[in-house]
Design a protein around this motif. Structure first.
Motif, short mmCIF file in Angstrom:
data_model
loop_
_atom_site.label_atom_id
_atom_site.label_comp_id
_atom_site.label_asym_id
_atom_site.label_seq_id
_atom_site.Cartn_x
_atom_site.Cartn_y
_atom_site.Cartn_z
N GLU A 1 0.82 -1.21 0.00
CA GLU A 1 0.00 0.00 0.00
C GLU A 1 0.86 1.26 0.00
OE1 GLU A 1 -2.47 -0.82 3.41
OE2 GLU A 1 -3.98 -1.84 2.19
N LYS A 2 1.90 1.27 0.83
CA LYS A 2 2.82 2.42 0.86
C LYS A 2 3.49 2.59 -0.50
CE LYS A 2 4.02 2.01 5.76
NZ LYS A 2 5.11 1.72 6.72
N GLY A 3 3.87 1.47 -1.10
CA GLY A 3 4.52 1.53 -2.41
C GLY A 3 3.61 2.05 -3.49
N MET A 4 2.34 1.61 -3.47
CA MET A 4 1.38 2.11 -4.46
C MET A 4 1.20 3.62 -4.31
SD MET A 4 -1.53 -0.87 -4.90
CE MET A 4 -1.81 -1.16 -3.16
N GLN A 5 1.13 4.09 -3.07
CA GLN A 5 0.98 5.52 -2.83
C GLN A 5 2.21 6.28 -3.32
OE1 GLN A 5 -1.73 7.14 -1.79
NE2 GLN A 5 -0.65 9.06 -2.07
N ALA A 6 3.40 5.77 -3.03
CA ALA A 6 4.63 6.42 -3.47
C ALA A 6 4.74 6.42 -5.00
CB ALA A 6 5.85 5.73 -2.86
N ALA A 7 4.37 5.32 -5.62
CA ALA A 7 4.42 5.24 -7.09
C ALA A 7 3.43 6.22 -7.72
CB ALA A 7 4.13 3.82 -7.55
N LYS A 8 2.28 6.32 -7.10
CA LYS A 8 1.25 7.25 -7.61
C LYS A 8 1.77 8.69 -7.52
CE LYS A 8 -3.72 7.47 -7.27
NZ LYS A 8 -4.88 7.06 -6.48
N GLN A 9 2.36 9.03 -6.38
CA GLN A 9 2.90 10.38 -6.19
C GLN A 9 4.03 10.67 -7.18
OE1 GLN A 9 3.92 10.35 -2.01
NE2 GLN A 9 1.95 11.25 -1.43
N ALA A 10 4.82 9.64 -7.50
CA ALA A 10 5.95 9.82 -8.41
C ALA A 10 5.51 9.77 -9.88
CB ALA A 10 6.99 8.74 -8.15
N GLY A 11 4.26 9.40 -10.11
CA GLY A 11 3.78 9.28 -11.48
C GLY A 11 4.34 8.06 -12.20
N ASP A 12 4.71 7.05 -11.43
CA ASP A 12 5.30 5.83 -12.00
C ASP A 12 4.20 4.77 -12.13
OD1 ASP A 12 6.69 3.48 -12.59
OD2 ASP A 12 8.38 4.00 -11.27
N GLN A 13 3.52 4.81 -13.25
CA GLN A 13 2.38 3.91 -13.47
C GLN A 13 2.81 2.45 -13.55
OE1 GLN A 13 -0.85 5.07 -13.39
NE2 GLN A 13 -1.39 2.92 -13.28
N HIS A 14 3.95 2.19 -14.15
CA HIS A 14 4.44 0.81 -14.27
C HIS A 14 4.65 0.20 -12.88
CE1 HIS A 14 6.50 -2.67 -15.93
NE2 HIS A 14 7.46 -2.45 -15.04
N ALA A 15 5.35 0.91 -12.02
CA ALA A 15 5.59 0.41 -10.66
C ALA A 15 4.27 0.26 -9.92
CB ALA A 15 6.53 1.34 -9.90
N TYR A 16 3.39 1.23 -10.09
CA TYR A 16 2.08 1.15 -9.43
C TYR A 16 1.34 -0.12 -9.84
CZ TYR A 16 -2.61 2.25 -7.87
OH TYR A 16 -3.83 2.20 -7.25
N ASN A 17 1.35 -0.40 -11.14
CA ASN A 17 0.64 -1.59 -11.64
C ASN A 17 1.25 -2.88 -11.09
OD1 ASN A 17 -1.08 0.06 -13.10
ND2 ASN A 17 0.02 -0.24 -15.03
N GLU A 18 2.57 -2.95 -11.02
CA GLU A 18 3.23 -4.14 -10.47
C GLU A 18 2.90 -4.33 -8.99
OE1 GLU A 18 7.45 -3.85 -11.18
OE2 GLU A 18 7.27 -5.06 -13.00
N LEU A 19 2.95 -3.24 -8.24
CA LEU A 19 2.62 -3.31 -6.82
C LEU A 19 1.16 -3.69 -6.62
CD1 LEU A 19 4.62 -0.15 -5.80
CD2 LEU A 19 4.97 -2.42 -4.77
N GLN A 20 0.29 -3.11 -7.41
CA GLN A 20 -1.14 -3.41 -7.28
C GLN A 20 -1.43 -4.87 -7.61
OE1 GLN A 20 -3.84 -1.43 -10.02
NE2 GLN A 20 -5.41 -1.35 -8.42
N ALA A 21 -0.81 -5.41 -8.64
CA ALA A 21 -1.02 -6.80 -9.02
C ALA A 21 -0.55 -7.74 -7.90
CB ALA A 21 -0.29 -7.13 -10.32
N ALA A 22 0.61 -7.47 -7.33
CA ALA A 22 1.12 -8.31 -6.25
C ALA A 22 0.23 -8.17 -5.01
CB ALA A 22 2.56 -7.91 -5.91
N TYR A 23 -0.21 -6.96 -4.74
CA TYR A 23 -1.11 -6.70 -3.62
C TYR A 23 -2.40 -7.49 -3.78
CZ TYR A 23 -4.45 -3.95 -0.82
OH TYR A 23 -5.43 -3.54 0.06
N GLU A 24 -2.99 -7.43 -4.96
CA GLU A 24 -4.25 -8.13 -5.21
C GLU A 24 -4.07 -9.65 -5.13
OE1 GLU A 24 -5.81 -6.52 -8.85
OE2 GLU A 24 -6.39 -4.63 -7.88
N ASP A 25 -2.94 -10.15 -5.62
CA ASP A 25 -2.66 -11.58 -5.50
C ASP A 25 -2.62 -12.02 -4.04
OD1 ASP A 25 -2.50 -11.99 -8.22
OD2 ASP A 25 -0.31 -12.02 -8.27
N LEU A 26 -2.10 -11.16 -3.20
CA LEU A 26 -1.98 -11.50 -1.78
C LEU A 26 -3.30 -11.34 -1.04
CD1 LEU A 26 -0.17 -12.25 0.61
CD2 LEU A 26 0.41 -9.82 0.85
N VAL A 27 -4.03 -10.30 -1.35
CA VAL A 27 -5.24 -9.97 -0.60
C VAL A 27 -6.45 -10.78 -1.04
CG1 VAL A 27 -6.86 -8.11 -0.04
CG2 VAL A 27 -4.41 -7.68 0.00
N TYR A 28 -6.57 -11.03 -2.35
CA TYR A 28 -7.80 -11.66 -2.87
C TYR A 28 -7.63 -13.11 -3.21
CZ TYR A 28 -9.12 -6.79 -3.13
OH TYR A 28 -9.37 -5.48 -2.82
#
Length: 104
Positions: free
Chosen positions: A77-104
């Motif tokens: 979650e912290k990483g997704m927020q940091a990636a969003k703030q940095a405008g790094d969509q690629h990193a955001y997508n990777e973090l979100q995919a890993a997050y969703e794999d873990l949570v859902y």
């Protein structure tokens, strides 16, 4: 101890705050199953430089491996927020995919 770890430690003596070197050393520690050392390095990087986006994914994955699911979720979650703030969509997508794999 591997030769790579030794070399990275030597480089860090001259540049102890170099996040690229610290991140590379943490990855080498993971390869050698020195998970606590890797974790400490990633946590140091992200505490001192929360904009060092690449370390969030690796720290969270390591925490998953260490059976610390809730902490892994927090770091994703912290990483997704940091990636969003940095405008790094690629990193955001990777973090979100890993997050969703873990949570859902």
């Amino acid at each position: 101890m591997t030769d790579r770890i030794s070399k990275l430690r030597e480089f860090l003596k001259d540049n102890p705050q170099d996040n690229f070197l610290r991140h590379a050393l943490a990855l080498e520690y993971i390869k050698q199953e020195q998970d606590q050392e890797a974790r400490a390095l990633f946590e140091t990087i992200l505490t001192q430089s929360p904009d060092y986006i690449g370390s969030y994914y690796h720290l969270a994955k390591l925490l998953e491996k260490m059976q610390e699911k809730q902490l892994a979720i927090e770091w994703y979650e912290k990483g997704m927020q940091a990636a969003k703030q940095a405008g790094d969509q690629h990193a955001y997508n990777e973090l979100q995919a890993a997050y969703e794999d873990l949570v859902y």
